[in-house]
Motif scaffolding. Structure first.
Motif, short mmCIF file in Angstrom:
data_model
loop_
_atom_site.label_atom_id
_atom_site.label_comp_id
_atom_site.label_asym_id
_atom_site.label_seq_id
_atom_site.Cartn_x
_atom_site.Cartn_y
_atom_site.Cartn_z
N GLY A 246 61.00 33.37 30.87
CA GLY A 246 60.84 34.06 32.15
C GLY A 246 60.82 35.56 31.90
N ASN A 247 59.94 36.25 32.60
CA ASN A 247 59.91 37.70 32.57
C ASN A 247 60.27 38.16 33.97
OD1 ASN A 247 59.35 40.40 32.37
ND2 ASN A 247 57.13 40.16 32.14
N TRP A 248 61.53 38.56 34.14
CA TRP A 248 62.01 38.86 35.49
C TRP A 248 61.45 40.18 36.02
CZ3 TRP A 248 67.96 37.43 35.89
CH2 TRP A 248 68.12 36.06 35.63
N ALA B 93 45.01 38.03 35.40
CA ALA B 93 45.68 36.82 35.87
C ALA B 93 47.15 37.06 36.19
CB ALA B 93 45.55 35.72 34.81
N ILE B 94 47.65 38.27 35.90
CA ILE B 94 49.08 38.52 36.08
C ILE B 94 49.39 38.86 37.53
CG2 ILE B 94 51.00 40.03 35.46
CD1 ILE B 94 49.78 40.31 32.69
N GLY B 95 50.20 38.02 38.15
CA GLY B 95 50.65 38.27 39.52
C GLY B 95 49.54 38.19 40.56
N THR B 96 48.38 37.69 40.17
CA THR B 96 47.23 37.67 41.08
C THR B 96 46.96 36.29 41.66
OG1 THR B 96 45.74 37.17 39.25
CG2 THR B 96 46.06 39.50 39.77
N GLY C 29 54.83 29.35 27.67
CA GLY C 29 54.40 30.25 28.73
C GLY C 29 55.33 31.43 28.87
N LEU C 30 54.77 32.54 29.31
CA LEU C 30 55.56 33.71 29.72
C LEU C 30 55.34 33.83 31.22
CD1 LEU C 30 57.40 36.07 28.94
CD2 LEU C 30 55.38 37.41 28.39
N ILE C 31 56.42 33.65 31.96
CA ILE C 31 56.30 33.41 33.40
C ILE C 31 56.93 34.54 34.19
CG2 ILE C 31 56.63 31.62 35.16
CD1 ILE C 31 55.62 30.43 32.47
N GLY C 32 56.19 35.12 35.11
CA GLY C 32 56.73 36.16 35.98
C GLY C 32 57.23 35.57 37.28
N GLY C 33 56.36 35.56 38.29
CA GLY C 33 56.75 35.14 39.64
C GLY C 33 57.46 33.80 39.70
N ALA C 34 56.95 32.81 38.98
CA ALA C 34 57.52 31.45 39.07
C ALA C 34 58.84 31.32 38.28
CB ALA C 34 56.51 30.42 38.58
P1 PGA Z 1 53.05 36.19 36.55
O1 PGA Z 1 53.51 37.25 35.43
O2 PGA Z 1 53.52 34.85 36.07
O3 PGA Z 1 53.75 36.64 37.81
O4 PGA Z 1 51.56 36.28 36.64
C1 PGA Z 1 53.43 36.95 34.07
C2 PGA Z 1 53.84 38.13 33.25
O5 PGA Z 1 53.47 39.26 33.62
O6 PGA Z 1 54.51 38.00 32.22
#
Ligand code: PGA
Length: 253
Positions: free
Chosen positions: A8-10, A171-174, A231-236
């Motif tokens: 997770g990437n908070w 694809a990040i946060g979009t 995976g490196l996961i932000g929002g989820a």
């Molecule tokens: P996301 O972010 O899962 O919210 O798209 C991923 C990240 O920036 O590491």
């Protein structure tokens, strides 16, 4: 067989006072998944609470950045020694938000990555193209440059302390995700470039994560790809149930 790794990437979310509950929720929901490394990379100020909450669980604490100097007059910065002393195991380096907003370059990525590995921590090094670069047909060029410059000087001996995260910036946060085929294509390229840098055998052992709107609904098909090892996961990653669902998808592979 590479062990899957879900991190997770908070980012700049989750208060120190909210940290223990989230880590404990994740630990509780993923108990028994011994075939997946589970990591929570938190804001620096959350680290003490995250380390305490991770103790006795399979969740491992991580940070989102680290400076390359061991100590000194660098106001506002945090060294790898400080992170190690606090109990951190993983450090994200070169996230696209750091490249975009905080002047991170391939050169500083290289310095930070080298320092992280030297401190005995594992670096999660992020690479990825912007939408303009993809539309211009420059994906390979950008990835090869970020890899060669950002990982300069590493050797096969560093492979066990290295994770690469492929995160297409668009694809990040979009909510837009790379298709599994698009992601696999770049992951295969990353592994090939790694082979040139540290040798093919070592490159086969390095985990390559996908990041960019990964969620419970798309995790399984992404993780089914040959070179997608996590995976490196932000929002989820900000809710225990959605993060745990992604970890479950990885555990089922
Ligand atoms: P996301 O972010 O899962 O919210 O798209 C991923 C990240 O920036 O590491």
């Amino acid at each position: 067989m590479r062990k899957k790794i879900i991190a997770g990437n908070w980012k700049m979310n989750i208060l120190p006072s909210e940290t223990a509950a989230l880590v404990k929720g994740i630990a509780e929901a993923t108990k028994g998944y011994s075939n997946v490394d589970v990591v929570c990379c938190t804001p620096a100020i959350d680290i003490p609470a995250a380390v305490a909450a991770c103790a006795g669980t399979a969740v491992q604490p991580g940070a989102e950045n680290a400076h390359w100097e061991p100590s000194g007059a660098y106001t506002g910065e945090i060294s790898t020694g400080m992170l190690a002393d606090a109990g951190v195991k993983y450090v994200i380096i070169g996230h696209s938000e750091r490249r975009q907003y905080f002047g991170e370059t391939d050169e500083t990525v290289c310095k930070r990555t080298t320092a992280v590995i030297k401190a005995g921590l594992t670096a999660i090094v992020c690479v990825g193209e912007t939408l303009a670069e993809r539309d211009a047909g420059k994906v390979d060029e950008v990835i090869v440059r970020q890899m060669k410059e950002g990982l300069k000087g590493l050797s096969a001996a560093d492979a066990s302390k290295l994770v690469i995260a492929y995160e297409p910036v668009w694809a990040i946060g979009t909510g837009r995700t790379a298709t599994p085929e698009q992601a696999q294509e770049v992951h295969a390229l990353i592994r090939k470039v790694l082979g040139d840098l540290i040798g093919i055998d070592a490159a086969e052992t390095v985990r390559i994560q996908y990041g960019g709107s990964m969620k419970p609904g798309n995790a399984a098909e992404l993780l089914a790809q040959k070179d997608i090892d996590g995976g490196l996961i932000g929002g989820a990653a900000l809710k225990a149930d959605s993060f745990a669902a992604i970890i479950a998808a990885a555990a089922a592979k």
